[in-house]
Design a protein around this motif. Structure first.
Motif, PDB file in Angstrom:
ATOM      1  N   ARG A 164     -36.967  38.532  39.316  1.00  0.00           N
ATOM      2  CA  ARG A 164     -36.060  38.699  40.457  1.00  0.00           C
ATOM      3  C   ARG A 164     -34.731  37.965  40.294  1.00  0.00           C
ATOM      4  NH1 ARG A 164     -40.249  41.969  41.592  1.00  0.00           N
ATOM      5  NH2 ARG A 164     -40.474  42.557  43.779  1.00  0.00           N
ATOM      6  N   ASP A 165     -34.454  37.402  39.122  1.00  0.00           N
ATOM      7  CA  ASP A 165     -33.111  36.902  38.827  1.00  0.00           C
ATOM      8  C   ASP A 165     -32.202  38.086  38.519  1.00  0.00           C
ATOM      9  OD1 ASP A 165     -34.057  34.306  39.051  1.00  0.00           O
ATOM     10  OD2 ASP A 165     -34.035  33.911  36.891  1.00  0.00           O
ATOM     11  N   ALA A 166     -30.886  37.849  38.573  1.00  0.00           N
ATOM     12  CA  ALA A 166     -29.932  38.917  38.270  1.00  0.00           C
ATOM     13  C   ALA A 166     -28.676  38.339  37.634  1.00  0.00           C
ATOM     14  CB  ALA A 166     -29.573  39.677  39.542  1.00  0.00           C
ATOM     15  N   ILE A 167     -27.981  39.206  36.896  1.00  0.00           N
ATOM     16  CA  ILE A 167     -26.685  38.840  36.330  1.00  0.00           C
ATOM     17  C   ILE A 167     -25.755  40.038  36.432  1.00  0.00           C
ATOM     18  CG2 ILE A 167     -27.439  39.419  33.974  1.00  0.00           C
ATOM     19  CD1 ILE A 167     -25.565  37.214  32.964  1.00  0.00           C
ATOM     20  N   MET A 178     -15.100  38.852  28.794  1.00  0.00           N
ATOM     21  CA  MET A 178     -16.317  39.114  29.574  1.00  0.00           C
ATOM     22  C   MET A 178     -16.424  38.112  30.729  1.00  0.00           C
ATOM     23  SD  MET A 178     -20.327  38.839  28.441  1.00  0.00           S
ATOM     24  CE  MET A 178     -20.175  40.021  27.112  1.00  0.00           C
ATOM     25  N   LYS A 179     -16.851  38.622  31.868  1.00  0.00           N
ATOM     26  CA  LYS A 179     -17.084  37.766  33.030  1.00  0.00           C
ATOM     27  C   LYS A 179     -18.524  37.949  33.490  1.00  0.00           C
ATOM     28  CE  LYS A 179     -15.378  36.694  37.677  1.00  0.00           C
ATOM     29  NZ  LYS A 179     -14.404  37.052  38.752  1.00  0.00           N
ATOM     30  N   LYS A 180     -19.180  36.844  33.807  1.00  0.00           N
ATOM     31  CA  LYS A 180     -20.578  36.894  34.229  1.00  0.00           C
ATOM     32  C   LYS A 180     -20.765  36.156  35.540  1.00  0.00           C
ATOM     33  CE  LYS A 180     -21.965  35.085  30.251  1.00  0.00           C
ATOM     34  NZ  LYS A 180     -22.807  34.614  29.138  1.00  0.00           N
ATOM     35  N   ILE A 181     -21.650  36.684  36.383  1.00  0.00           N
ATOM     36  CA  ILE A 181     -22.079  35.981  37.588  1.00  0.00           C
ATOM     37  C   ILE A 181     -23.609  36.038  37.640  1.00  0.00           C
ATOM     38  CG2 ILE A 181     -21.772  38.068  39.014  1.00  0.00           C
ATOM     39  CD1 ILE A 181     -21.101  36.117  41.343  1.00  0.00           C
ATOM     40  N   ILE A 182     -24.227  34.880  37.790  1.00  0.00           N
ATOM     41  CA  ILE A 182     -25.684  34.790  37.768  1.00  0.00           C
ATOM     42  C   ILE A 182     -26.205  34.501  39.172  1.00  0.00           C
ATOM     43  CG2 ILE A 182     -27.659  33.523  36.844  1.00  0.00           C
ATOM     44  CD1 ILE A 182     -25.938  32.966  34.345  1.00  0.00           C
ATOM     45  N   HIS A 183     -27.173  35.283  39.600  1.00  0.00           N
ATOM     46  CA  HIS A 183     -27.826  35.098  40.893  1.00  0.00           C
ATOM     47  C   HIS A 183     -29.315  34.839  40.650  1.00  0.00           C
ATOM     48  CE1 HIS A 183     -24.505  37.735  42.899  1.00  0.00           C
ATOM     49  NE2 HIS A 183     -24.170  36.459  42.892  1.00  0.00           N
ATOM     50  N   LYS A 184     -29.732  33.593  40.775  1.00  0.00           N
ATOM     51  CA  LYS A 184     -31.143  33.262  40.617  1.00  0.00           C
ATOM     52  C   LYS A 184     -31.921  33.736  41.846  1.00  0.00           C
ATOM     53  CE  LYS A 184     -32.328  31.269  37.457  1.00  0.00           C
ATOM     54  NZ  LYS A 184     -32.697  31.795  36.110  1.00  0.00           N
TER      55      LYS A 184
END
Length: 235
Positions: free
Chosen positions: A206-209, A1-7
């Protein structure tokens, strides 16, 4: 699994007076080589348009454009002779294809309009332009995923079609409700409101992953929440 978090606070921002816009990905004057897209999702703008203001007539070509009002109503007019108001609970889809022009205005004298605008790179270029919008009942997303948009050649009943193998869903989660999302491609989870834990990553308003490389993810709402899921091919 790969994750990218955008606050939420890391998004680009433009204040034009009549328009305040947060850009999840590079757009207009906000350019960030590390934030160009998530697979076929090219644009996710969180726009607030002031009363009696809006976007004048402008062109689009070869892009799938999805608009989702969060508050207020937006008037739409285009070169396909559509003239409609888009309200909260509705979703609008345009396949720009060979080319269209359109305008969007906030006709209210008092209230601002907040809406999300998504651009998805199409599967096939130069298709005949297409437009539709639909009201989705809130009961259909109460603690379950309501599919708003799906591929035109694999269209899920009740959803709006786009020219891409992408699926857009929304879910309204009660506090402490747990859900599992089954990925079809890569999935970008954008929290419109509330607080959730997705695969043990805490997201606030409004955060995203973005998640790839897995078949499913677990979601736990730590507050009453509204979550948008954009499931798109990664290449």
């Amino acid at each position: 699994m790969k994750k990218i978090i955008h606050k939420s606070a890391t998004r680009g921002f433009a204040n034009h007076g009549w328009l305040k816009s947060h850009h999840t990905f590079s757009f207009a004057s906000y350019q960030n080589l590390e934030r160009m897209n998530f697979g076929m999702l090219r644009v996710l703008n969180d726009d607030v348009v002031q009363p009696k203001m809006g976007f004048g007539t402008h062109p689009h070509k070869n892009m799938e454009i999805i608009s989702i009002p969060i508050s207020g109503a937006l008037s739409h007019k285009d070169s396909m002779e559509n003239k409609r108001s888009i309200e909260v609970g509705e979703v609008q889809v345009m396949s720009a294809g060979t080319g269209i022009t359109h305008s969007e205005f906030n006709d209210s004298k008092m209230a601002a309009v907040n809406f999300l605008q998504l651009w998805v790179i199409p599967e096939t270029e130069n298709v005949t332009p297409y437009y539709n919008q639909k009201m989705f009942e809130a009961a259909g997303r109460k603690n379950k995923f309501q599919v708003l948009v799906s591929p035109k050649n694999k269209q899920i009943e009740g959803s709006l079609p786009i020219n891409q193998q992408g699926y857009i869903s929304m879910i309204d989660l009660d506090k402490e409700f747990k859900a599992t999302y089954e990925l079809k491609n890569g999935a970008y989870f954008f929290l419109i409101d509330g607080e959730v834990s997705i695969d043990n990553e805490l997201l606030e308003k409004r955060d995203a992953i973005g998640i790839t490389g897995t078949n499913q993810v677990s979601i736990n709402a730590t507050k009453q929440s509204k979550l948008l899921v954009i499931d798109v091919p990664m290449s």
